[in-house]
Design a protein around this motif. Sequence first.
Motif, PDB file in Angstrom:
ATOM      1  N   LYS A 158       0.560  -1.615   0.389  1.00 42.07           N
ATOM      2  CA  LYS A 158       0.093   0.078  -0.141  1.00 42.07           C
ATOM      3  C   LYS A 158       0.759   1.605   0.330  1.00 42.07           C
ATOM      4  O   LYS A 158       1.587   1.732   0.709  1.00 42.07           O
ATOM      5  N   ILE A 159       0.761   2.617  -0.755  1.00 41.49           N
ATOM      6  CA  ILE A 159       1.246   3.612  -1.593  1.00 41.49           C
ATOM      7  C   ILE A 159       1.016   4.161   0.070  1.00 41.49           C
ATOM      8  O   ILE A 159       2.200   5.381   0.627  1.00 41.49           O
ATOM      9  N   ALA A 206       6.464  10.829  -6.320  1.00 40.28           N
ATOM     10  CA  ALA A 206       5.476  12.491  -6.557  1.00 40.28           C
ATOM     11  C   ALA A 206       4.516  12.189  -5.040  1.00 40.28           C
ATOM     12  O   ALA A 206       3.428  12.459  -4.988  1.00 40.28           O
ATOM     13  N   ALA A 207       3.910  10.563  -5.325  1.00 37.42           N
ATOM     14  CA  ALA A 207       3.693  10.253  -3.483  1.00 37.42           C
ATOM     15  C   ALA A 207       3.865  11.431  -2.966  1.00 37.42           C
ATOM     16  O   ALA A 207       2.804  11.201  -1.553  1.00 37.42           O
ATOM     17  N   GLY A 243       1.916  15.685   1.149  1.00 36.53           N
ATOM     18  CA  GLY A 243       2.598  16.449   1.993  1.00 36.53           C
ATOM     19  C   GLY A 243       3.779  15.983   2.490  1.00 36.53           C
ATOM     20  O   GLY A 243       4.477  17.294   3.426  1.00 36.53           O
ATOM     21  N   THR A 244       4.720  14.714   2.595  1.00 33.85           N
ATOM     22  CA  THR A 244       5.547  14.241   3.053  1.00 33.85           C
ATOM     23  C   THR A 244       6.976  15.005   2.717  1.00 33.85           C
ATOM     24  O   THR A 244       7.960  14.897   3.056  1.00 33.85           O
ATOM     25  N   PRO A 259      -4.160   2.483 -11.071  1.00 38.95           N
ATOM     26  CA  PRO A 259      -4.773   3.704 -11.528  1.00 38.95           C
ATOM     27  C   PRO A 259      -5.141   4.711 -11.776  1.00 38.95           C
ATOM     28  O   PRO A 259      -4.008   5.771 -12.844  1.00 38.95           O
ATOM     29  N   ASP A 260      -4.908   5.381 -10.995  1.00 40.22           N
ATOM     30  CA  ASP A 260      -5.900   6.523 -11.085  1.00 40.22           C
ATOM     31  C   ASP A 260      -4.277   7.619 -10.605  1.00 40.22           C
ATOM     32  O   ASP A 260      -3.778   8.885 -11.253  1.00 40.22           O
ATOM     33  N   ARG A 261      -3.550   6.757  -9.827  1.00 37.85           N
ATOM     34  CA  ARG A 261      -2.576   7.916  -9.159  1.00 37.85           C
ATOM     35  C   ARG A 261      -1.880   7.662 -10.396  1.00 37.85           C
ATOM     36  O   ARG A 261      -0.252   8.882 -10.805  1.00 37.85           O
ATOM     37  N   ASN A 262      -1.183   5.991 -11.240  1.00 34.26           N
ATOM     38  CA  ASN A 262      -0.061   6.637 -12.182  1.00 34.26           C
ATOM     39  C   ASN A 262      -0.708   7.095 -13.310  1.00 34.26           C
ATOM     40  O   ASN A 262       0.013   8.032 -13.852  1.00 34.26           O
ATOM     41  N   GLU A 263      -2.069   7.724 -13.972  1.00 32.29           N
ATOM     42  CA  GLU A 263      -2.516   8.195 -14.254  1.00 32.29           C
ATOM     43  C   GLU A 263      -2.144  10.463 -14.379  1.00 32.29           C
ATOM     44  O   GLU A 263      -1.636  11.239 -15.356  1.00 32.29           O
TER      45      GLU A 263
END
Length: 606
Positions: A201-202, A332-333, A338-339, A398-402
């Motif tokens: 998990k991210i 990017a994550a 905000g980290t 998929p949303d995060r990769n997009e």
Amino acid sequence: MFRAHVETLTPPSQIAEIKAAVLDSPRNNGLNKSAEVILAGWILRGEEEGGPLELIVESETGETRVPLDVERPDVISRVLDKASDKRLRCGFKITIKDFSNASLYIATKGRRDLWAKIYFVEEPLEAIEEKLNYFMNVLVQGPLQDDQLQVSLHKYALTDAQERREIILSKLKTVDPKGFITNIEPSKKSLPESFFEELRKIDAFSRFFETAAKDGKIVFRDVFTKDNATCSFSYISDNNVNLLFFEGPSEPFIILQHVTYADVIFFPKRMQSVVIQPHLSDNSIASCLSDAIHWICNTKPKRTKARRCFGGGISGFGRPYHFFYDILPGIAALDESGTLARIQKIYTKRGAFFLRPEELFSSTPETTIYEPENLRSRSVELGEFYCFIGFPFPYLSPDRNERFEKLILNAALSKRNEYTESRTSETLRLWWGVTGQKRSWIEQVGGTAYILEQLSEEYPELEVIFDGWTCPPDPGPNDAQEIRNDEGVVAAILSLLKKPILTRSIIGKTSLEKIAIATTCDAFVANYSTGSMHVSRFARRPGVVHINNKIPKGVHIQHRAVVVPASRTRDLPEDDDKRADFVSYSIDPDDILFLLRSVIEARNSN
């Protein structure tokens, strides 16, 4: 276990016609798990030309003639200081079962000289177990070792890095998460199952850095209890693998980080390494653990600062694929959560970032070039520990990769300039990828020239953009050599053209420059893997990709690309024993031309 003893009887330099020779394996005083031995090394003659030269292995079971048929460019470079030489095939490698003892002869021109003798002696398992237990105690205790461990450094011959590695390898068991859980009692399986699931998990990845920055230690769930384990100590090896030492209410574990934040989990008390991402071999794992043992034993407790603090992230990778698939999405994550702004520094190697973080993110840490030895010194003197920034691409939603791909594309579009002139109906701007390196399409020179000539008949204003090696913003000497290699391929293609075609080269440009140019292209032909990433994944242009049949499909994003079918691709038989990403292949140029025409026609119809 068996210990090898190698006795050199005649120095190679004293043998007629021989310049030098080295037996790489077995190593004198080295350990083997069984009586099966890999005999490997090289023999270099004094002159390029000469009579037949071979190695003869004489043992109780008879005589074996071993040809020198292994290419050793490292030997040519190191011993002769040359880039190429007719003596390139100077190496040998053979596996011998039930090995006990043997004599090695170097044979040339009808004579044979006794080079060395090898014999194996069985090593008592008790001695191996005693050393191994000591090693694991060092890893379990981490930096908190006492003076007793210091004394044991010499008792257990810890100065021999190769022996430490071999002892660890002799007992190391490598499994995947399922294999690890299989051997656990049914009533206790659920907690480790959820532990490994959490690592996918991210949010767990972000939590590593949130807790490190806030609490001065990484806080993550324990493997076998519902409580937390913590880490405030890390070790970075010379080959840039970062080890995080966790302790908790159940048992200690070590996370090895190389491409992502959790590539391997090692359990010292079980001698098991659980592979999360396949980026480290057993040899690499054992070497890292061996080096960590030696460093910990040589780091005196009184010199190690008791209060630990988070020193920053380590990140980057020297290949565009892992940088854009694992490294940058992780950064990017952290920015989205905000980290990233709370991380003081990101340490990286030269050439390991293919764009500067400030080109994408508003609040970025200072990026500093590091050497492992310097970070180890800071760990002792300042009490710092470090965590690797990288998240495995298969677990990205998929949303995060997009969102990530749009982020990269928007940054690239700000650089688009000289490739935006007006076009006509007779214009075809074609992106064409070449490689002067591994896993190449062997017909790429003649095949490319043929395809371009055919297309120039249909598109009088054909323009070809040649792509190849990608440089980071801070290129090094290796980048310059790779650029020359790819430019040499392009020069060979152009020399075969019967009439001039407008061509431009973007070989050696940076990723953002390439993506910007790719957005102006009508179609492309490129290697399926990294070679098509800029034009296919980020610019989303239509095209044709080709690759050998060993490379697994589906690990690279291809939005609008057609893959040359496996049935039309023939891997080179001589590459059968090579790793998948080193296998070259043959494809009929007409097959690529047929697919390319269909791609162009589909584009024109739209």
